[in-house]
Every structure is written in structure tokens, then in C-alpha cells.
Motif scaffolding. Structure first.
Motif, PDB file in Angstrom:
ATOM      1  N   ASP A 132      12.677  14.547  13.854  1.00  0.00           N
ATOM      2  CA  ASP A 132      11.999  13.124  14.048  1.00  0.00           C
ATOM      3  C   ASP A 132      12.636  12.574  15.361  1.00  0.00           C
ATOM      4  O   ASP A 132      12.034  11.612  15.763  1.00  0.00           O
ATOM      5  CB  ASP A 132      12.696  12.185  13.110  1.00  0.00           C
ATOM      6  CG  ASP A 132      11.456  12.330  11.663  1.00  0.00           C
ATOM      7  OD1 ASP A 132      10.540  12.794  11.724  1.00  0.00           O
ATOM      8  OD2 ASP A 132      12.097  11.953  10.495  1.00  0.00           O
ATOM      9  N   ARG A 133      13.205  13.300  15.806  1.00  0.00           N
ATOM     10  CA  ARG A 133      13.879  12.879  17.332  1.00  0.00           C
ATOM     11  C   ARG A 133      13.488  13.498  18.565  1.00  0.00           C
ATOM     12  O   ARG A 133      13.679  13.058  19.595  1.00  0.00           O
ATOM     13  CB  ARG A 133      15.344  13.256  17.358  1.00  0.00           C
ATOM     14  CG  ARG A 133      16.296  12.523  16.285  1.00  0.00           C
ATOM     15  CD  ARG A 133      17.282  13.234  15.953  1.00  0.00           C
ATOM     16  NE  ARG A 133      18.506  12.279  15.355  1.00  0.00           N
ATOM     17  CZ  ARG A 133      19.459  11.765  16.145  1.00  0.00           C
ATOM     18  NH1 ARG A 133      19.623  12.079  17.370  1.00  0.00           N
ATOM     19  NH2 ARG A 133      20.408  11.085  15.165  1.00  0.00           N
TER      20      ARG A 133
ATOM     21  N   ASP B   2      18.312   5.633  17.807  1.00  0.00           N
ATOM     22  CA  ASP B   2      19.396   5.508  18.160  1.00  0.00           C
ATOM     23  C   ASP B   2      19.594   5.083  19.681  1.00  0.00           C
ATOM     24  O   ASP B   2      20.658   4.694  20.151  1.00  0.00           O
ATOM     25  CB  ASP B   2      20.057   6.982  18.156  1.00  0.00           C
ATOM     26  CG  ASP B   2      20.083   7.667  16.924  1.00  0.00           C
ATOM     27  OD1 ASP B   2      20.425   7.051  15.977  1.00  0.00           O
ATOM     28  OD2 ASP B   2      19.712   8.728  16.902  1.00  0.00           O
ATOM     29  N   SER B   9      20.731   9.045  24.208  1.00  0.00           N
ATOM     30  CA  SER B   9      21.653   9.902  23.513  1.00  0.00           C
ATOM     31  C   SER B   9      21.668  11.180  24.178  1.00  0.00           C
ATOM     32  O   SER B   9      21.096  11.653  24.860  1.00  0.00           O
ATOM     33  CB  SER B   9      20.819  10.491  22.100  1.00  0.00           C
ATOM     34  OG  SER B   9      21.537  11.510  21.357  1.00  0.00           O
ATOM     35  N   THR B  12      20.232  15.037  23.200  1.00  0.00           N
ATOM     36  CA  THR B  12      18.786  15.461  22.642  1.00  0.00           C
ATOM     37  C   THR B  12      18.747  16.557  23.238  1.00  0.00           C
ATOM     38  O   THR B  12      18.000  17.444  22.572  1.00  0.00           O
ATOM     39  CB  THR B  12      18.104  14.504  24.051  1.00  0.00           C
ATOM     40  OG1 THR B  12      18.218  13.028  23.628  1.00  0.00           O
ATOM     41  CG2 THR B  12      16.700  14.671  23.776  1.00  0.00           C
TER      42      THR B  12
END
Lengths: 330, 376
Positions: A132-133, B2, B9, B12
Motif C-alpha cells: 500500500d506504500r 505517513d 519516510s 521507502t
């Protein structure tokens, strides 16, 4: 080809038959209780009481025939001998308790029940959280989800190739043994090693089911309200804390659903064991034991008894599901 | 999410790598078999599929031409020829089984008065002073490098001579009716359970939820006996009915959830306008439920296509009835070492579900979600 023609013909007959049944039965009902004339009000009420059953009759009939009736007959058969005619009381149950293969199957099934749902849910959760990221997350998801479409037998062929064993010194063509020998280990015939072989079979089911867990958990994760996460970020939580302490506790309900769904599947696992080891080398499981007694042992009394044990193991989940469904409807 | 606080982040890249590892773990087993299904039979069994693109080394035992073909020349009796039909690259040869790599190409080896020379391309020349005798040619051991070979022969083979082609048709024969018929039966029941009032409705819904998890194993023996008694026996009709029965709980459950979620106003207003339930169902509910119908159809298709248990029990083991999963299982038993056959057969059998899967993934996911998240 002729068969395919018959298949299509059946579809046409089946579909037309269904439509015709629903159409005619509704029409006849409307004839008997016409919604006009002197008794219109009473007729409408009567028709409304009957109509639902017309709609449901084919489904109810099939469900009764194909799922309810067999449960009753199985119970009856479990008290009968190998050909299903001679009454032998609790003989099959006594046999069950003393049978080594049954004990082995129960032990293995318990292992499967712990390892596979845990493994699939864990990997599914990780995959859902990670994909999902990233930008190519959807693509990654489809690839992890893909084994869902592969039959258990097909998956067994795929993994049997991974576990393939060649004698030491020969070139290994199985990926696992190639990796092991590359790091200096000795090649093993993995699926024949008692106890551990079950884990190699479980890996196959985990591989298949992770995608299912991932898809559902991913949707649940996306449904979490953003406020809780924002608040956690403002409080200085790191991504790991956010995931394990904020997100996961909020989706326990979904995790439980995934877990139980996979548990039911595990209890019925059959194809993988049949295709990979056929229960040899201490890897027997209940569903395959039942199949064994049905086709090779030709003892339908014992086979039914084993089937009943599977049913019994599923029952707690069934009750839990029904209670959840009822609560949701209220 | 986030990044809400504006912190990019740093994880990543780690996430990307982790996903890559997961994806590779999940695809490599399938990919390996796919590659193997296109490889040459000999190459599959002598080298790993990950070496498929590089040349592979093979040790072969070959024979020269028979002594009767020796020709008398000023040098002595000569037998000449090539060990290979096509192009080849030899890295070593030998004339003794214990030392198969004793000589390099171009060297001359001596064996019982005969001088044997093998060139890199496989050409050999055996010279002896006296006329050679015997009927069999001299044994020559060679180590050759083989260029990677890819072939469609495996597929041709399984489709036309291993019976997979016939099983493919059998599988379709089972799958089509077993997918379509339960949909219609379930749709009517689902509508009744969702929108019609009658006593016992809640109990029926609970029963359907309960039946969702009944293990198939329970049903096999009683139904097989029943089929035999009423004369269906082991035939397609039996398996169509069985799959329909077994698929119904999920079908009713999925469709009821969906149909119950349709807007009440539409159905109420149609009722006020005097539409009968049958008309409402046909003209409003059925078209609106298309996504749910599609989801279930995909589930049922994949399930029936991939099923082994029901097919083994309700169909015979003959050429006209053996489905692909059954055939594959048989091949695993009888030809467990013939990976070219197994690999190609496996891919023929999983090609259709994979196509359905990638083509209609959207509906599949939607169905899964409505079945589990809502239902939980």
C-alpha cells in the motif's frame, strides 16, 4: 467436442428450465390467487405467503439434497460396516481411536491448523502493509495474489519441481536443493523427511493463501480512520509503532475472519497431500485419510467416520460464523 | 499516510526492496516451471532452469560408425564421420569409461592399435593398421557444450499424445454448466431472502451461513450412493448437480448480501407501481446485481476448474471423463520424473484460470471483500 455440445446444451436447458420454472410457477400462483376481483386483498396476502417458497424451492431442494441429507446419512453410515449395510455400533469409532494413521493425521492436521493460517495471515498482513506504500503496489499485489488461481494439483507440480532431489554430486534441478548445495549443504529429498515434510507441504498452501489474506487485510487497512494515524504521528510514533500498535489492533475483526476462513480450508486440505506424498512418510491428513478409506480401503463406514471428525472440527467455526451473521442482521 | 506530518519516510527504499523480495518469492516457483516447460527434455533433467540461457555441459557416450564402414587408405584402415548430427562444441573426450575427459579435442588417443582423433566440432577419425572387426563402432566419451534449446515440442506432445487435450475439453464440459446453473438458482433464492417477508427467513439465512463451511468430505459417500441408486452413476449430470449443490451456499450468501444492499426506494417504488416480485427481480434486481453475479461466477469457475476431489469421486477415470487436475495427478504418479511432460501439462491446466484471474481480477477482489469483510 460432442461433449462440449452436450455441456452447452445442458446450460441452455438448465437456464431455460430455471426461467421457465420461475415464470410458470409465478404465473400459476397469480391464476389461483388473482390480485383482483372480490377477494383481491385476501388473495394478495395468500400469494405473498407462498411466493417466497416458489423462489427458493430449487435452491432449498439442492441444498437439502447435497448438503443436509449427506450429513444425516454420514452419521448413519458411521455406525455401519465397510459396505454400509451391516450395523456395527461404535466399531468405527473404536477403530478410529486405536488407529495409528488416524493419530498421525490428527497430529498433522493440528500442525497445519496452526502453521498455515498463521503463516498466510502474517505474510498477507506484511504484503498488504508494504504494497500500500509503493507506486507499483497494485502490480505487486496481483503477482502475490496469482497463486489463488492455480489449482492445488498445479501448485503441487510447481513445488514438487522446487523440492526436486538429485543424488549428491549430480547437478540439482530443484531450486531448494540447488540453493542448499550452493551454500555447501547436502541435498535432501525434502518431502520424504518425516515430520519436516509436512512443513514443506504447508509452505505450498501458505503460498496459495497469502494473496487472499493480503487482499482482504489491505482493504481493512485502508478503512482505518486517518485521525488515529495522524494523532499517532503527531505523538511521534515511528512507522513500526503505527503499524503494530495503531493499525493492527483496529483490524482484529478482519484478521479473525481471514484466520477462520483459512482454517476451514486447511481442515479440508487434500489435493496437496495426495499429489505430493499421498500420506506417506508420516504426512497423512484427515481429508486424505478419508479419501484413502473411500477409494483404496473401500470401507465407507470408516471413511464416513473420518469425514464426521472433519465436520466436528469445523463446527465451532460454523457456530461462530452464524452468530456473527445474526448479530450483523439485527 | 505517513507523510501527513510532512516527514518523508526514509523507509521507502526498504519497503521497495521488501516487496520485491516477496514478489520474487511468490513468482519464482511458477516462473521456474514455466521456463522448464519450454526447455529441451535432456536439458531439464541435467541442469537447473535458472541456467536455461547459458550453455550446458553434457557428458555423452557415443559410438563411431561400425567397423564395416572402414575404408582402406595409404594410412591404414580409416573410419570417419561426425559424432553429432548438428553443430556441436566438444570440450573433452576419452576412450575409457573411467577417464571420459582424458583428451582435449584435436588430440589422438590410442586404443588396441587404433588411433582415434576427435575434433572440436565432433568430427572423428579412427585409423588402424589392420582391418577392424566386430559389428559395433568404437565407444567415444565426449563432454559437449550445448547451446540453450527452447522448444514447443513439450506442449505439442502433451496436447496431442498425452491426453491433456482431451482432458481440457472434459474440464470445460464440467465447468460451464457447473458455473452458470447455480447462479440463476441462487439469485432467485437470494432475492427472496433479501426482499420478501416470510416466517423462518432469519433461520434460513443462518442455515445458509452454516452450510458455507460444511466439508465436502461429508457429502461424497452419501451422494455417490444416491447417484448410483437413482441411476445417474458416474457421469457429467452427476458432477454438474454436485457442483451446483456445493456452490449454492456461497452463491446465495454473496448474492443475498449484495441484493439486500440495493436501495430500498427502487424496489418499494416498483412495488407501488404494481410490479410483481418476478418482474422486480427480472427487470431491476438482476441487472443491478451484475457485479455480484460476476464475482460469484469467477469464484465458481476457478473452484470447479481447479477441483480434484469432486471430479475424482463423481466422474469415472476413463478417457472421456478424466479432467485436467485428475490427469495431472496421474502424470505425477506415473511420470513423476518427466518434468517436460509435467511442466507443460501443468501450464495447460493453469492457463485458463490465470487468464480469468488477470482479466477479471476486479470482480474477484470485490467478491472476496463482500464475502469476508462484510460477512464477518
Amino acid at each position: 467436442m460432442e461433449q462440449l455440445f452436450w455441456a452447452l446444451f445442458t446450460v441452455v436447458i438448465g437456464v431455460f428450465g430455471c426461467v421457465l420454472y420461475f415464470f410458470l410457477s409465478n404465473m400459476i400462483l397469480d391464476r389461483i390467487y388473482p390480485a383482483k376481483g372480490p377477494n383481491a386483498g385476501r388473495n394478495i396476502n395468500r400469494a405473498a405467503r407462498i411466493r417466497p417458497w416458489l423462489f427458493m424451492f430449487p435452491a432449498l431442494f439442492l441444498l437439502t439434497m447435497y448438503l443436509l441429507y449427506p450429513v444425516v446419512i454420514s452419521v448413519w453410515l458411521s455406525f455401519h460396516g465397510s459396505d454400509g449395510d451391516e450395523f456395527i455400533g461404535g466399531g468405527n469409532y473404536a477403530w478410529l481411536l486405536s488407529d495409528e494413521k488416524f493419530a498421525e493425521s490428527m497430529k498433522n492436521n493440528m500442525l497445519w491448523l496452526i502453521v498455515v493460517p498463521a503463516g498466510s495471515t502474517f505474510f498477507g498482513l506484511i504484503a498488504a502493509a508494504l504494497t500500500d506504500r509503493i507506486k507499483w503496489g497494485n502490480f505487486a499485489k496481483s503477482l502475490i495474489f496469482m497463486p489463488m488461481a492455480i489449482s492445488f494439483v498445479g501448485a503441487s507440480v510447481i513445488w514438487k519441481f522446487v523440492y526436486d532431489y538429485r543424488a549428491e554430486g549430480e547437478a540439482q534441478i530443484g531450486l531448494l536443493n540447488a540453493i542448499v548445495t550452493y551454500f555447501g549443504g547436502a541435498p535432501q529429498a525434502w518431502i520424504t523427511v518425516p515430520f519436516w515434510n509436512s512443513f514443506f507441504l504447508m509452505a505450498i498452501l501458505i503460498w496459495i493463501q497469502t494473496g487472499f489474506a493480503m487482499v482482504i487485510l489491505s482493504a481493512a487497512l485502508r478503512g482505518i480512520s486517518e485521525e488515529t494515524i495522524e494523532a499517532a504521528i503527531l505523538d511521534g510514533a515511528n512507522p513500526f509503532q503505527i503499524f503494530w500498535k495503531i493499525k493492527v489492533p483496529q483490524i482484529w475483526g478482519t484478521i479473525a475472519v481471514v484466520w477462520t476462513t483459512i482454517t476451514i480450508l486447511v481442515l479440508k486440505v487434500f489435493d496437496i497431500v495426495l499429489a505430493m506424498t499421498n500420506g506417506q512418510w508420516g504426512s497423512q491428513v484427515l481429508a486424505n485419510l478419508m479419501f484413502d478409506w473411500m477409494f483404496r480401503g473401500l470401507d465407507i463406514g470408516r471413511a464416513s467416520t473420518v469425514a464426521l471428525v472433519i465436520m466436528l472440527l469445523v463446527t465451532p467455526i460454523m457456530v461462530w460464523n452464524i452468530r456473527n451473521a445474526r448479530r450483523e442482521m439485527v | 499516510m505517513d507523510n501527513i506530518a510532512g516527514v518523508k519516510s526514509r523507509l521507502t527504499w526498504a519497503v521497495n526492496i521488501a516487496v520485491l523480495v516477496l514478489v520474487l518469492l511468490w513468482t519464482i516457483p511458477t516462473f521456474g516451471l514455466l521456463v522448464s516447460s519450454f526447455r529441451d527434455r535432456d536439458q531439464i533433467s541435467t541442469s537447473g532452469w535458472w541456467t536455461a540461457l547459458s550453455s550446458s555441459e553434457r557428458n555423452l557416450t557415443l559410438r563411431g560408425a561400425s567397423p564395416s564402414e572402414a575404408i582402406e587408405t595409404p594410412d591404414g584402415w580409416v573410419i570417419e564421420g561426425n559424432l553429432f548430427d548438428g553443430p556441436a562444441e566438444i570440450t573433452a573426450f576419452g576412450i575409457n569409461a573411467n577417464r571420459p575427459t582424458e583428451f582435449t579435442p584435436g588430440d589422438t588417443a590410442e586404443r588396441r592399435g587404433a588411433f582415434i582423433t576427435v575434433q572440436q566440432d565432433g568430427a572423428y577419425r579412427i585409423v588402424s593398421a589392420e582391418q577392424p572387426e566386430g559389428s559395433r563402432g568404437t565407444r567415444i566419451f565426449v563432454t559437449s557444450m550445448e547451446a540453450p534449446k527452447f522448444t514447443l515440442d513439450n506442449y505439442r506432445n502433451v496436447l496431442f499424445s498425452e491426453g491433456i487435450g482431451k482432458s481440457f475439453i472434459n474440464t470445460f464440459t464440467v465447468t460451464i454448466p457447473a458455473t452458470i446453473i447455480p447462479i440463476l438458482v441462487a439469485a432467485f433464492a437470494a432475492y427472496a431472502l433479501a426482499w420478501m417477508e416470510f416466517p423462518g427467513r432469519a433461520l434460513l439465512i443462518a442455515t445458509v451461513v452454516g452450510l458455507l463451511v460444511v466439508p465436502l468430505q461429508m457429502a461424497l459417500i452419501p451422494l455417490l450412493r444416491l447417484h448410483n441408486e437413482i441411476g445417474i452413476g458416474k457421469d457429467y449430470l452427476g458432477i454438474w448437480l454436485a457442483h451446483t449443490g456445493f456452490g449454492l451456499p456461497l452463491a446465495i450468501y454473496l448474492l443475498r448480501n449484495y441484493i439486500a444492499g440495493l436501495p430500498r426506494e427502487i424496489i418499494e417504488s416498483a412495488r407501488v407501481d404494481g410490479a410483481t416480485d418476478f418482474e422486480i427481480f427480472r427487470k431491476i434486481v438482476l441487472p443491478l446485481s451484475f457485479p455480484a453475479l460476476a464475482s460469484f461466477a469467477i469464484f465458481q469457475f476457478l473452484w470447479v476448474w481447479n477441483d480434484l476431489l469432486v471430479a475424482t469421486v463423481f466422474l469415472g477415470n476413463n478417457e472421456d471423463q478424466l479432467v485436467m487436475t485428475g490427469r495431472l495427478r496421474e502424470l505425477l504418479g506415473s511420470r513423476g520424473g518427466d518434468w517436460e511432460i509435467l511442466a507443460a501439462s501443468a501450464f495447460v491446466s493453469i492457463a485458463v484460470p490465470l487468464l480469468v484471474f488477470f482479466g477479471l481480477q476486479k470482480y474477484l477482489v470485490r467478491g472476496l471483500l463482500s464475502g469476508s469483510v462484510k460477512g464477518g
